[in-house]
Design an enzyme around this catalytic site. Structure first.
Site, PDB file in Angstrom:
ATOM      1  N   GLU A 103     112.630  93.727  46.333  1.00  0.00           N
ATOM      2  CA  GLU A 103     113.158  92.772  47.317  1.00  0.00           C
ATOM      3  C   GLU A 103     114.420  93.303  48.010  1.00  0.00           C
ATOM      4  OE1 GLU A 103     112.739  88.033  47.889  1.00  0.00           O
ATOM      5  OE2 GLU A 103     112.040  89.102  46.135  1.00  0.00           O
TER       6      GLU A 103
ATOM      7  N   GLY B 132     107.707 101.454  52.282  1.00  0.00           N
ATOM      8  CA  GLY B 132     108.818 101.211  51.368  1.00  0.00           C
ATOM      9  C   GLY B 132     109.818 100.254  51.988  1.00  0.00           C
TER      10      GLY B 132
ATOM     11  N   THR C 132     105.076  95.170  51.729  1.00  0.00           N
ATOM     12  CA  THR C 132     105.299  96.597  51.479  1.00  0.00           C
ATOM     13  C   THR C 132     104.003  97.397  51.621  1.00  0.00           C
ATOM     14  OG1 THR C 132     107.057  96.018  49.938  1.00  0.00           O
ATOM     15  CG2 THR C 132     106.226  98.267  49.844  1.00  0.00           C
TER      16      THR C 132
ATOM     17  N   GLY D 268     120.250 102.223  17.434  1.00  0.00           N
ATOM     18  CA  GLY D 268     118.838 102.591  17.334  1.00  0.00           C
ATOM     19  C   GLY D 268     117.905 101.416  17.534  1.00  0.00           C
TER      20      GLY D 268
ATOM     21  N   ILE E  60     102.371  94.329  45.238  1.00  0.00           N
ATOM     22  CA  ILE E  60     102.324  92.916  45.624  1.00  0.00           C
ATOM     23  C   ILE E  60     102.190  92.043  44.370  1.00  0.00           C
ATOM     24  CG2 ILE E  60     101.252  91.206  47.097  1.00  0.00           C
ATOM     25  CD1 ILE E  60     102.516  93.695  48.515  1.00  0.00           C
TER      26      ILE E  60
ATOM     27  N   PHE F 213     102.696  87.910  48.678  1.00  0.00           N
ATOM     28  CA  PHE F 213     103.498  88.198  49.878  1.00  0.00           C
ATOM     29  C   PHE F 213     103.256  89.657  50.227  1.00  0.00           C
ATOM     30  CE2 PHE F 213     107.724  89.643  51.466  1.00  0.00           C
ATOM     31  CZ  PHE F 213     108.058  88.665  52.388  1.00  0.00           C
ATOM     32  N   GLY F 214     102.317  89.910  51.162  1.00  0.00           N
ATOM     33  CA  GLY F 214     101.891  91.273  51.441  1.00  0.00           C
ATOM     34  C   GLY F 214     102.702  91.935  52.531  1.00  0.00           C
TER      35      GLY F 214
ATOM     36  N   GLN G 129     123.286  99.963  23.802  1.00  0.00           N
ATOM     37  CA  GLN G 129     124.249 100.766  23.053  1.00  0.00           C
ATOM     38  C   GLN G 129     124.828  99.977  21.873  1.00  0.00           C
ATOM     39  OE1 GLN G 129     124.564 103.873  24.027  1.00  0.00           O
ATOM     40  NE2 GLN G 129     126.044 104.535  22.474  1.00  0.00           N
TER      41      GLN G 129
END
Length: 385
Positions: free
Chosen positions: A369, A135, A130, A346, A161, A127-128, A342
């Site tokens: 999106e 932006g 952006t 670690g 994309i 889906f081209g 959290q």
């Protein structure tokens, strides 16, 4: 599809969700860490998803689909995202962004040509929309397409994309300026098959997360495609893609809910197993309340996307509800990933643990999106502000 906010799903949906959950646990989860570490596309997982019919769920059987609906797709995406967001976005983008524009706006010939392999999952579409300088401002499209005889000649570039450079990608549908009308850009959408001369797929991005998802920039240098590759009415490309984005936000919200729930599930498991100062850490109120709040976020976000999907399938306005679902679910995923990390201490900072992957993956859910700010803008507009 249930009525908005219905407490329990009909049996067919529950069975589907359970089936996909089992698949995600047994097939997706065992290889997710490997593909994340290697930044490799999970072809073997996608092939099995195709065999299950996941890519064809919302499409009629006449086009190779399963004859189900968009809500079923969302349920599948949610269950996959519990374990692996990259796999979930591959399905979401493949259906909602790759195939759906052709189904919604294509001619009968285009549907018969392109939809069956997309619905079968043997090929993927991109889906081209952006662009590097655009932006969130999709209306600032600079890619152009001019008519030359019986062909369109396309020049320009796209970025970020999804599913655009895999070995099974068959096409990318692009927005391009095809002229000017009343002093404004006329934006149309055109199907560009993979391998068309002049169409170049850039190297994959080095991303923070979604490392097993295929994402590229695209370049178009005098790319020639037949005039019949115009998708939908000329000049309606921008409006049509906004409709696709509205639908897609519901599916992305479902993905975010899966991520949020995955963090809850992992935090509950760890809180019962991990001991500190002679007790399971889940016995401490601070940990228990943190996880309770995580569950509340996931629940509320799930109801939001259920509601938006119900409105869409009922043929009612759903644009605002889709934005609310995307906003609430994206923030729930990010907040839950932070809190789960959290809880794990670690260990939550180690990539071998799923919560660490969710922590890296979930940030894009507040960006892709339609950013959080775009959703707030759309919601505010619906209030007359």
């Amino acid at each position: 599809m249930p009525e908005p906010l219905m407490a329990e799903l009909p049996e067919e949906y529950r069975e589907l969700a359970a089936h996909v959950r089992e698949f995600a646990s047994e097939v997706v989860e065992p290889v997710s860490a490997k593909h994340d570490e290697e930044h490799s596309f999970p072809y073997e997982v996608v092939a099995q998803m195709a065999e299950l019919g996941l890519f064809g769920m919302p499409f009629p059987e006449e086009y190779g689909g399963m004859g189900s609906d968009y809500f079923a797709l969302c349920l599948a995406i949610e269950e996959l995202a519990v374990y692996d967001q990259s796999v979930a976005i591959t399905l979401e983008a493949g259906v909602s962004l790759g195939a759906m524009p052709i189904y919604r706006f294509g001619t009968e010939e285009q549907k018969q040509t392109w939809l069956p392999p997309l619905a079968a999952g043997t090929s993927l579409g991109g889906f081209g929309l952006t662009e590097p300088g655009g932006g969130s401002d999709a209306g600032a499209t600079r890619t152009t397409a001019r008519e030359d005889g019986d062909e369109w000649v396309i020049n320009g570039s796209k970025q970020f994309i999804t599913n655009s450079g895999t070995n099974i990608t068959s096409l990318v549908t692009v927005t391009a300026v095809t002229g000017e009308k009343d002093g404004k850009k006329e934006i149309s959408t055109i199907i560009v098959p993979s391998g068309t001369p002049g169409f170049t797929v850039d190297p994959p991005y080095n991303k923070v997360g979604w490392n097993a998802s295929d994402t590229h920039g695209l370049a178009f240098d005098d790319v020639r495609v037949p005039r019949e590759n115009l998708l939908g009415e000329r000049g309606r490309g921008y409006a049509n893609f906004l409709r696709i984005l509205d639908e897609g936000r519901i599916a992305v919200a479902a993905l975010a809910v899966g991520a949020a729930q995955g963090c809850v599930d992992e935090a509950v498991r760890y809180a019962k197993e991990r001991e500190a100062f002679g007790h399971a850490i889940g016995e401490y109120q601070s940990i228990a309340f943190t996880i309770a709040r995580m569950q509340a976020r996931a629940h509320v976000a799930r109801q939001a996307y259920y509601n938006a999907a119900a409105l869409m399938l009922a043929g009612k306005p759903f644009k605002t509800e889709a934005s609310i679902a995307k906003l609430v679910a994206g923030e729930a995923a990010m907040d839950n990933a932070r809190d789960a990390t959290q809880v794990f201490g670690g260990n939550g900072f180690m990539n071998e643990f799923r919560v660490a992957r969710h922590y890296r993956d979930s940030k894009i859910l507040e960006v892709g999106e339609g950013t959080t700010e775009v959703q707030l803008m759309l919601i505010a507009r619906s209030l007359g502000l």
